[in-house]
Design a protein around this motif. Sequence first.
Motif, PDB file in Angstrom:
ATOM      1  N   TYR A 267      -4.418  -2.425 -11.037  1.00 37.35           N
ATOM      2  CA  TYR A 267      -4.786  -1.121 -10.490  1.00 37.35           C
ATOM      3  C   TYR A 267      -6.048  -1.238  -9.634  1.00 37.35           C
ATOM      4  O   TYR A 267      -6.125  -0.700  -8.527  1.00 37.35           O
ATOM      5  CB  TYR A 267      -5.031  -0.156 -11.646  1.00 37.35           C
ATOM      6  N   ALA A 270      -5.561  -2.740  -6.269  1.00 37.99           N
ATOM      7  CA  ALA A 270      -4.621  -2.052  -5.387  1.00 37.99           C
ATOM      8  C   ALA A 270      -5.306  -1.182  -4.345  1.00 37.99           C
ATOM      9  O   ALA A 270      -4.642  -0.696  -3.425  1.00 37.99           O
ATOM     10  CB  ALA A 270      -3.673  -1.188  -6.211  1.00 37.99           C
ATOM     11  N   PRO A 273      -4.905  -2.669  -0.535  1.00 38.50           N
ATOM     12  CA  PRO A 273      -3.572  -2.537   0.057  1.00 38.50           C
ATOM     13  C   PRO A 273      -3.105  -1.091   0.190  1.00 38.50           C
ATOM     14  O   PRO A 273      -2.377  -0.771   1.138  1.00 38.50           O
ATOM     15  CB  PRO A 273      -2.668  -3.336  -0.896  1.00 38.50           C
ATOM     16  N   VAL A 274      -3.514  -0.206  -0.710  1.00 33.98           N
ATOM     17  CA  VAL A 274      -3.163   1.210  -0.554  1.00 33.98           C
ATOM     18  C   VAL A 274      -3.856   1.791   0.675  1.00 33.98           C
ATOM     19  O   VAL A 274      -3.264   2.578   1.432  1.00 33.98           O
ATOM     20  CB  VAL A 274      -3.535   1.998  -1.830  1.00 33.98           C
ATOM     21  N   ASP A 366       2.489  -3.731   2.267  1.00 28.22           N
ATOM     22  CA  ASP A 366       1.220  -3.340   1.639  1.00 28.22           C
ATOM     23  C   ASP A 366       1.443  -2.886   0.198  1.00 28.22           C
ATOM     24  O   ASP A 366       0.672  -3.233  -0.709  1.00 28.22           O
ATOM     25  CB  ASP A 366       0.560  -2.213   2.436  1.00 28.22           C
ATOM     26  N   LEU A 367       2.494  -2.100  -0.023  1.00 29.43           N
ATOM     27  CA  LEU A 367       2.767  -1.597  -1.371  1.00 29.43           C
ATOM     28  C   LEU A 367       3.178  -2.731  -2.303  1.00 29.43           C
ATOM     29  O   LEU A 367       2.832  -2.718  -3.493  1.00 29.43           O
ATOM     30  CB  LEU A 367       3.849  -0.523  -1.324  1.00 29.43           C
ATOM     31  N   ALA A 370       0.139  -4.280  -3.379  1.00 22.71           N
ATOM     32  CA  ALA A 370      -0.525  -3.421  -4.365  1.00 22.71           C
ATOM     33  C   ALA A 370       0.043  -3.624  -5.766  1.00 22.71           C
ATOM     34  O   ALA A 370      -0.640  -3.325  -6.756  1.00 22.71           O
ATOM     35  CB  ALA A 370      -0.400  -1.958  -3.960  1.00 22.71           C
ATOM     36  N   THR A 371       1.279  -4.129  -5.861  1.00 20.91           N
ATOM     37  CA  THR A 371       1.856  -4.422  -7.180  1.00 20.91           C
ATOM     38  C   THR A 371       1.469  -5.803  -7.678  1.00 20.91           C
ATOM     39  O   THR A 371       2.055  -6.300  -8.639  1.00 20.91           O
ATOM     40  CB  THR A 371       3.392  -4.319  -7.140  1.00 20.91           C
TER      41      THR A 371
END
Length: 404
Positions: A267, A270, A273-274, A366-367, A370-371
């Motif tokens: 988290y 992230a 990237p978010v 990007d998402l 984020a993972t």
Amino acid sequence: MAGAGPSREGSGATRTRPGGRIADLSRRWGGALPDRLRRVRAGLGLAAQAGLAAGLAWWVADSLLHIAQPVFAPISAVVTLAASVGQRLRRTVELVVGVALGILTGDLLIGAIGVGAWQLGVMVLLAILVAAFVGRSPALVVQAGATAVLIGTLTPLVSNLELPRFADALIGGGAALVVTAVLLPLNPLRLINRSAGPALDLLADQLDATAAALRERDAVRARAARDRLRNNKAELGAFGEAAQGAREASTMSPVYWSAREGPLGRYAKAVEPVDRAMRNSGTLIRRTITLIEDGEPIPAALPAAVSRLAGSVRMLHREFARGAAEPTRTREEAERAVADAGHAYRAGVGFSGAVVVAQVRTAASDLLVATALPQEEANRRVRRAFGPLTPPEPDPRRDGPVAD
């Protein structure tokens, strides 16, 4: 007289009746009550920490170390806790350094120029300048100046003021850190989830609005989504601050050491990237506006791709919130968005449509990052999900005007 009656009636109608005024106040306070209660619930943890830290600081200074009237110790504890979550260790250091600079400057100048009104002004001036030279933090500067004021005004009345003042700063800051790290640590996952929600919801909502604008060829709706997404500083700032606080909490508190490499660590990483997904989605929405205005073709798969991209953002929020071991459903939804973008590309899009397709790919990548996927792995998954890059032969009858 004939005109007097209507005049009086009109005048009475413009007056606010006491009953109406009370009803208006009731509606205003009643409508605000849920928001006030939410603020109270949100601040309950901080209030409990501040109360415990203030009491602990006073007890240590008064009962254990027998410092006379250690007022500054509980004040230092509260000042430390008032700092943004994630900056409390830094605030404690700034507090102690600022106090030390104020004491040093005050003592040196009292020995050289004595005490008095103009001497106090000189002490504060030099203490603030020295603090500004040492660091840029406003807290450090304020503590140095305030301590110089205490030294300059109370030294003639109270002997040996310097050591208790410095000890109070250490005790108060230390008490705040002990409370936040050991005695009453806040759950960093809950903290970051509460702050990340508005940023992720903002992105998902505007992508959904853009998908609807594509289906309806509604440039006005797309512009509204663009303008709302641009105004994202508050949401992203809260997300970044919460991530910093989560890192601090998981580093300082033994209770949450094990969470550093799990969902909490993902988290916290992230945020960047978010942020990139936000910016790439902004480009996507801008080109959507041009696409609609230029009358370019919109294959059915294009709004579907943008809608799935919004769904992957919402899934990211849900999987992070529940502490999923691996956010696999977010990855699957992001790859489906890319697959739909590939279908739209091969079905035939114009110049701006091709940019929208490219931005779906980039935001999905990007998402995926984020993972907690490496960038290379995210790019590989995007290429695989997109499919062939060769579009069909262009149909001259379907070409629209060139976008700017």
